[in-house]
Write a protein that holds these residues in place. Structure first.
Motif, short mmCIF file in Angstrom:
data_model
loop_
_atom_site.label_atom_id
_atom_site.label_comp_id
_atom_site.label_asym_id
_atom_site.label_seq_id
_atom_site.Cartn_x
_atom_site.Cartn_y
_atom_site.Cartn_z
N ASP A 62 -2.20 -3.30 7.42
CA ASP A 62 -3.55 -3.44 6.88
C ASP A 62 -3.81 -4.91 6.54
O ASP A 62 -4.87 -5.45 6.85
N LEU A 63 -2.81 -5.55 5.92
CA LEU A 63 -3.00 -6.94 5.54
C LEU A 63 -3.10 -7.83 6.77
O LEU A 63 -3.89 -8.78 6.80
N ASN A 99 -8.93 1.87 8.82
CA ASN A 99 -7.59 2.37 8.52
C ASN A 99 -7.39 3.75 9.12
O ASN A 99 -8.18 4.64 8.90
N PRO A 101 -4.63 1.28 3.39
CA PRO A 101 -4.97 -0.03 2.85
C PRO A 101 -3.82 -0.55 1.98
O PRO A 101 -3.20 0.20 1.26
N GLY A 102 -3.57 -1.84 2.10
CA GLY A 102 -2.54 -2.45 1.26
C GLY A 102 -1.20 -2.61 1.93
O GLY A 102 -0.37 -3.37 1.48
N PRO A 144 -4.07 5.74 9.09
CA PRO A 144 -2.64 5.87 8.85
C PRO A 144 -2.07 7.18 9.41
O PRO A 144 -2.82 8.12 9.66
#
Lengths: 149, 325, 507
Positions: free
Chosen positions: B47-48, B71, B42-43, B73
Motif C-alpha cells: 500500500d505504501l 486496495n 492500507p498501511g 487485499p
C-alpha cells in the motif's frame, strides 16, 4: 415448535462431523511434522461434537419448556422481516460494485425503510435514505478517502 | 405484492448493470483516471509503495490524469492481481516476488507471464541476524554449526514460509551445502514478531529484511551476520555480504509494477518514459531513503528478462526448501 | 527518563497546531470507533495520504490520538446498541447495554468515558517511568508464554458462561474452529479455504463481530419490533451517581495497570486486556451476580483496561520499532514513510519527538474525556430515534464497515451468514462473546503452542520453564476454579450464619 428447538443442536452436530472429516482430509505438510496442520482442527471438532451432543440432550430433556423467542420468531411478520432483510442484503451485495455505491445504497436503505417502517411514512423514509446514503458516501469517500465503487 | 414488484425491479437493474459495464475508447493513452492496485490493506508495504508512486507521479507533474490507489487485499496478492487481470491498461498493480512464488507453491493459478511487466522499482536486502550475545560472530560459523546439527538451530521467519525472508536463507544454506529442508524454522506472524523473538532469546537466529534489524544492530541489541546485497550497505559497512562470507549469492527483495495482460507497445513506452523520469526525482529518492530501499530500476523489457530469470531461481529454491515435493 | 527532553517534548506537544491535531484526532477516533467495523487501524490507514504533507511529530500525535480516541468511541455503540465497533469494545456490552436498557444510558456513557480517562492517565504515567523495563519484560514472552496468555483469556470466557457452561464451551469451540480457516503459518498448508483466495488469510474477526452483533441484534429485535413502545425511552442523567462511582473506583484503578501491562505485550492488545479485567473484577467482586445485569463497575473496569492497553501498545512501537497490534503496524508504516523510524535509536536520536508523543497522550486523554462527556447528551438521542428507522441504518453501517475491511463484496455474504448465526445464538440463548474471543485468539494460540513445542523439541516442560509461564498457569487455574471455591465458601458461610442476602436496590 418442538422440532425448532432441535434444529440448532442438530446443525452443530452436523457441522462438527463435517469439520472432523475435512480435518482429516487436509493436505499434509511437506515440512516438519506432516500432521502438524491437522491436530488442532481435528481436536477442536471432536470437542465440538461432544459438546453438541450434550447440548442436544439438554434440549431434549427440556423439550417441553417453551422458548418464547422461537415463538416470537415464528409469529407475526417477523419471519418475513428476517428473510426480506437478508434478501435485500444479498441483492445489495450484487448491486454494490455494479451500479456504484450511491445508487445501490440509496436503493438498499430505501427498500429496507419502506419495508420495515411502512409505506405510510414515505416522506421520512425517502429523506433518511437520500440524506444518509449521501452523507455516508461523502464521509467515507471524500473525507476519509476510502475507495468506494 | 408490490414488494415483489419492487424486488424484481431491483433484479432488473442489476442485470442491466451487469451487461453494460465495459466500454473503452483509446485515443491518446491514458485518456481517463488511472488506478494503482495495492494488493494489500492500507498501511502495509504494498500500500505504501502504491501511495508513494501516486504521490511522486502526481507531485512531479509526470502524469496528468488522476491516479487512485485501490486496495484489494487477500490471498498474498492474488485477489488484487486477479482484479488487475480483469481491467484495461489504465490499471496497474504493485508486485513483488510473491507474484512468482504464489504459483510455484501451488497457491495460485496466476503466473507472472499473464501480466505485462512495467518496471522493477526498488529493492531491500535480506539479513541474517543473531542475538547480541550469540556465540556465532560470523555467518560462516553459524552455517558450520547448522550444518553439523540442522535440527538444533531455531530460526525465526515471518509471516510465512516461501517468502523472500525464508527463501534467501534457503539459498544461502544450499550454497553452503546444507539441505534446507532440514532447517528448523519457527514461523512468526510478521517481521516485527520475529525481531522480538530474537531480542528475547526465543530463537537462535532470524532471517528478515534488513530494515527490520538495522537499527537494532546499530543500537547493539543484536548482531547482523550477513546481508544479501552485492556490496556493503550504507550505514552498516562493517556487516559483510554473503559474497564476502564465501557464499555466492545476491538476493534482492524487489518491488515492481505490472499491468494487465496485452498492453500495447505505446502504452508500455508511455510508462517506460514516465517511470524512468520518476526514479530520478529527488522526491522518489527521499522515499527510497526513508524506507531503507535501494533503487533497482529496470524498464519493461529488462523487467521481463529479470522476472524470467527470477522465476527459474525461485523454482529451484522452492524445490530445495522442501515445501513442494 | 531525561528531564530536559521531557520538557522539550511538552513544549512541542502544546504548540497550538499539535493541540489542534490532538483534538481533531481524538474526535475523529471517537466517531470512527463508534461505527461498526471501522477501527483505529482503518482510520489511521486512510489518513496516511494526509499525513504525507505533515511534519512527522504532528503526524504521530494525530495518529496516536485517533488510536486512543477509537478506544473511547468503541464502547459508545456497545452501550447504546449492543453492537461493539471493535474487539476491545466487546466487554463493554456485558454491562453497558443492560445499563442502557435499564434507562441508565447517560450514566453508562459518562462512567465509561471517565474510566477510559483514568485508565489512560495511569498508562501514560506508567509509560513515562516504566517504558524501558517494560519493553524488556515484553521480550520475556516467548511462544510458550503467549500460548498461556491466550489460554488465560479463554479460561476467562469459561468463567463468563457460568450457568450455561455447555453453551459457552460450544460457542468457544465454534470460534476456535473458525480460527483455523486460512493458511497455516507453520507449514504453509491451506486449511478450509474452499479454494477461495479471499479466505487464505482467514476469516476476519471483525466481520464476525459486525455480523453476530450488529446484524444479529437487528434481526433479533425484529422479534418484537411492532410491540416496542413509541414513548420516549428513559436515558437517565448525563452523569453517574455517587454510588456508581463508589463501586467503580477501585475496579478502574486496578484495571488501568493491568490493561497497560497486557497492552505492552506485542500481539495481545485491547480485546484480551478488557476481557481479563472484566472477568477478574467479576470474580473478586462481592456482587458478582450483578455483573452482566448492568453493574457500573462491570463497564468501567474493561473500559479503563482497554484504553490503558492502547497506550501500552505504544511502548514496543517506540522503544523497539515493533508494532504490537494492527493499528501500531499501520502507524509504523506511515512513520517510516515520513522518515521517522521508531526503534531503539529513537529515544537517543530524537528524544523530543518521543516525549512530545508521550505528552500529547496526556493532553489527548484530557481532551477526549471532555469531548466524550459533551457528546453524552447528543449520543443518548440515538435511542430516541424510532427503532424502525434506526435498524435499517445500522444494517447499512454494518455493510459499509465490512466493505472497508477488505474492499470486497464477498465479505457481505459472510456478514449475512454470521448475522443469521448471531440471531440463532441469541434465540437459543448461546453466549456470543466466547465465540468472538475464541476466534480472535484461536490462531495465535494454536501457532504459539506449536512453536513452543517445536522449540523445545517436543517437550511440554517448556510451559513451566519460566517464572512468567508458571505465573500464567497459576492465574489460569485460579480463574477456572475461583468461582467454584467462592461458591463453596459462600455455601458454608450461608449455612453458618443464615443471614438473608442483601438485596441491592438499583436506581
Amino acid at each position: 415448535m418442538k422440532t425448532m428447538k432441535l434444529i440448532v443442536p442438530f446443525f452443530l452436530i452436523l457441522f462438527s462431523i463435517v469439520m472432523l472429516i475435512s480435518s482429516f482430509n487436509l493436505q499434509k505438510a511437506n515440512l516438519g511434522n506432516p500432521y502438524g496442520p491437522i491436530y488442532f482442527p481435528a481436536g477442536i471438532s471432536i470437542f465440538m461434537l461432544i459438546f453438541s451432543i450434550i447440548y442436544l440432550m439438554q434440549e431434549l430433556k427440556n423439550i417441553h419448556k417453551e422458548n418464547p423467542s422461537i415463538k416470537l420468531m415464528l409469529s407475526g411478520r417477523t419471519p418475513r422481516l428476517i428473510c426480506v432483510t437478508i434478501l435485500f442484503g444479498i441483492i445489495y451485495s450484487f448491486l454494490f460494485e455494479r451500479v456504484g455505491f450511491l445508487i445501490s445504497t440509496f436503493l438498499f436503505l430505501g427498500a429496507l425503510l419502506f419495508f420495515i417502517n411502512g409505506k405510510r411514512k414515505w416522506i421520512v423514509n425517502t429523506v433518511v435514505a437520500l440524506s444518509f446514503s449521501f452523507i455516508s458516501w461523502y464521509a467515507f469517500s471524500e473525507l476519509l478517502g476510502v475507495s468506494l465503487p | 405484492m408490490r414488494k415483489i414488484g419492487f424486488v424484481s425491479i431491483l433484479i432488473l437493474i442489476m442485470l442491466l448493470a451487469a451487461c453494460s459495464s465495459n466500454a473503452s475508447g483509446s485515443k491518446g493513452y491514458p485518456d481517463k483516471n488511472l488506478e494503482i492496485v495495492a494488493p494489500a490493506s492500507p498501511g502495509g508495504g504494498w500500500d505504501l509503495t502504491a501511495r508513494s508512486l501516486e504521490k511522486v507521479l502526481t507531485d512531479e507533474n509526470l502524469v496528468e490524469q488522476n491516479i487512485n490507489v485501490v486496495n484489494k487485499p487477500g490471498g498474498g496478492g492474488e485477489v488484487g492481481w486477479k482484479y488487475l487481470k480483469s481491467k484495461d491498461a489504465h490499471t496497474l498493480a504493485v508486485n513483488s516476488s510473491l507474484v512468482l512464488t504464489n504459483n510455484l507453491l501451488g497457491q495460485s493459478d496466476l503466473t507472472y507471464n499473464e501480466f505485462t511487466p512495467i518496471a522493477t522499482l526498488a529493492t531491500e536486502w535480506q539479513a541474517l541476524a543473531v542475538p547480541a550475545d550469540s556465540k556465532y560472530s560470523t555467518a560462516t560459523e553459524f552455517l558450520e554449526a547448522t550444518k553439523e546439527n540442522p535440527d538444533s538451530m531455531k530460526i525465526g521467519v515471518g509471516p510465512g514460509l516461501g517468502n523472500d525472508d525464508h527463501l534467501s536463507l534457503v539459498q544461502a544454506a544450499s550454497e553452503f551445502g546444507i539441505n534446507p529442508s532440514e532447517l528448523n524454522f519457527l514461523v512468526y506472524e510478521g517481521g516485527g514478531d520475529v525481531v522480538t523473538a530474537l531480542l528475547g532469546g526465543h530463537v537462535d537466529a532470524v532471517t528478515t529484511s534488513l530494515s527490520e534489524v538495522k537499527d537494532q544492530h546499530l543500537a547493539g541489541k543484536l548482531k547482523i551476520l550477513a546481508v544479501s546485497s552485492d556490496k556493503p550497505v550504507e550505514g552498516i559497512e562493517d556487516v559483510p555480504t554473503w559474497q564476502d562470507e564465501g557464499v555466492d549469492m545476491v538476493f534482492p527483495h524487489w518491488r515492481g509494477l505490472m499491468g494487465p495482460p496485452d498492453m500495447t507497445e505505446e502504452e508500455i513506452a508511455y510508462w517506460d518514459e514516465k517511470i524512468s523520469k520518476m526514479v530520478e526525482t529527488e522526491q522518489w529518492k527521499k522515499v527510497l531513503d526513508n524506507n531503507d530501499w535501494e533503487s533497482f530500476y529496470k524498464n519493461s523489457e529488462e523487467t521481463e528478462a529479470f522476472l524470467k530469470e527470477q522465476n527459474d531461481l525461485y523454482q529451484k529454491l522452492v524445490k530445495d526448501s522442501g515445501m513442494m515435493k | 527518563m531525561d528531564g530536559g527532553s521531557f520538557i522539550n517534548g511538552l513544549m512541542i506537544a502544546i504548540e497550538p497546531i499539535n493541540i489542534l491535531w490532538i483534538i481533531v484526532g481524538g474526535f475523529l477516533g471517537t466517531i470512527v470507533g463508534m461505527l461498526p467495523g471501522l477501527g483505529p487501524a482503518t482510520a489511521v490507514a486512510v489518513l496516511i495520504p494526509i499525513t504525507f504533507s505533515m511534519n512527522p511529530v504532528s503526524a504521530i500525535i494525530l495518529m496516536a490520538a485517533i488510536y486512543y480516541g477509537a478506544m473511547y468511541g468503541g464502547s459508545r455503540s456497545s452501550i447504546l446498541l449492543n453492537t461493539p465497533g471493535d474487539g476491545s469494545a466487546i466487554a463493554a456490552t456485558f454491562d453497558g447495554y443492560p445499563m442502557a436498557k435499564k434507562g441508565q444510558a447517560g450514566e453508562a456513557l459518562a462512567i465509561s468515558a471517565v474510566a477510559s480517562f483514568i485508565g489512560g492517565l495511569i498508562a501514560v504515567v506508567g509509560f513515562i517511568f516504566l517504558a524501558e523495563p517494560l519493553a524488556n519484560f515484553a521480550l520475556e514472552f516467548g511462544p510458550a508464554e503467549y500460548f498461556l496468555l491466550m489460554l488465560l483469556t479463554l479460561s476467562a470466557i469459561v468463567a463468563l458462561s457460568i450457568g450455561k457452561m455447555v453453551k459457552g464451551f460450544l460457542a468457544m469451540m465454534i470460534g476456535l474452529t473458525l480460527s483455523t480457516v486460512g493458511i497455516d503459518t507453520q507449514t504453509g498448508v491451506y486449511r478450509f479455504t474452499m479454494g477461495l483466495p479471499h479466505l487464505s488469510e482467514g476469516i476476519d474477526f471483525l466481520i464476525v463481530i459486525i455480523g453476530v452483533y450488529a446484524i444479529g441484534e437487528v434481526l433479533y429485535n425484529f422479534l418484537n419490533i411492532d410491540q416496542q413502545k413509541k414513548d420516549k425511552k428513559k436515558v437517565g442523567k448525563v452523569w453517574f451517581t455517587k454510588d456508581q462511582w463508589k463501586r467503580s473506583k477501585w475496579p478502574i484503578l486496578r484495571s488501568g495497570p493491568l490493561g497497560f501491562l497486557i497492552g505492552v505485550l506485542p500481539g495481545a492488545g485491547g480485546s484480551i486486556a478488557s476481557m481479563i479485567s472484566y472477568t477478574s473484577e467479576k470474580q473478586i467482586s462481592k456482587r458478582s451476580e450483578e455483573f452482566g445485569d448492568g453493574a457500573a463497575e462491570g463497564l468501567a473496569a474493561p473500559e479503563s483496561a482497554n484504553n490503558a492497553a492502547s497506550v501500552g501498545a505504544m511502548i514496543p512501537l517506540l522503544t523497539m520499532g515493533i508494532p504490537g497490534s494492527g493499528t501500531t503496524a499501520v502507524m509504523l508504516g506511515a512513520l517510516i514513510m515520513l522518515g521517522l523510524r521508531p526503534g531503539p535509536l529513537l529515544f537517543e536520536q530524537q528524544p523530543e519527538t518521543a516525549w512530545a508523543l508521550v505528552n500529547s497522550m496526556f493532553l489527548g486523554n484530557i481532551a477526549l474525556v471532555i469531548i466524550n462527556i459533551l457528546l453524552v447528551g447528543l449520543l443518548v438521542k440515538i435511542l430516541d430515534t424510532p427503532a424502525k428507522v434506526l435498524y435499517p441504518i445500522i444494517v447499512l453501517l454494518a455493510f459499509i464497515g465490512t466493505y472497508t475491511l477488505s474492499y470486497s463484496t464477498m465479505d457481505f455474504f459472510l456478514l449475512l451468514i454470521f448475522g443469521l448465526f448471531g440471531l440463532m445464538m441469541k434465540i437459543m440463548d448461546i453466549p456470543i462473546a466466547p465465540l468472538v474471543l475464541a476466534l480472535i485468539v484461536g490462531t495465535d494460540m494454536e501457532q504459539n503452542f506449536r512453536m513452543a513445542v517445536l522449540s523445545s523439541n517436543g517437550s511440554l516442560g517448556i510451559f513451566f520453564s519460566s517464572g512468567v509461564s508458571i505465573a500464567l498457569v497459576i492465574l489460569t487455574l485460579l480463574s477456572l476454579f475461583y468461582p467454584l471455591i467462592i461458591k463453596l465458601v459462600k455455601k458454608k458461610s450461608q449455612k453458618n450464619t443464615d443471614q438473608p442476602e442483601q438485596v441491592y436496590k438499583s436506581s
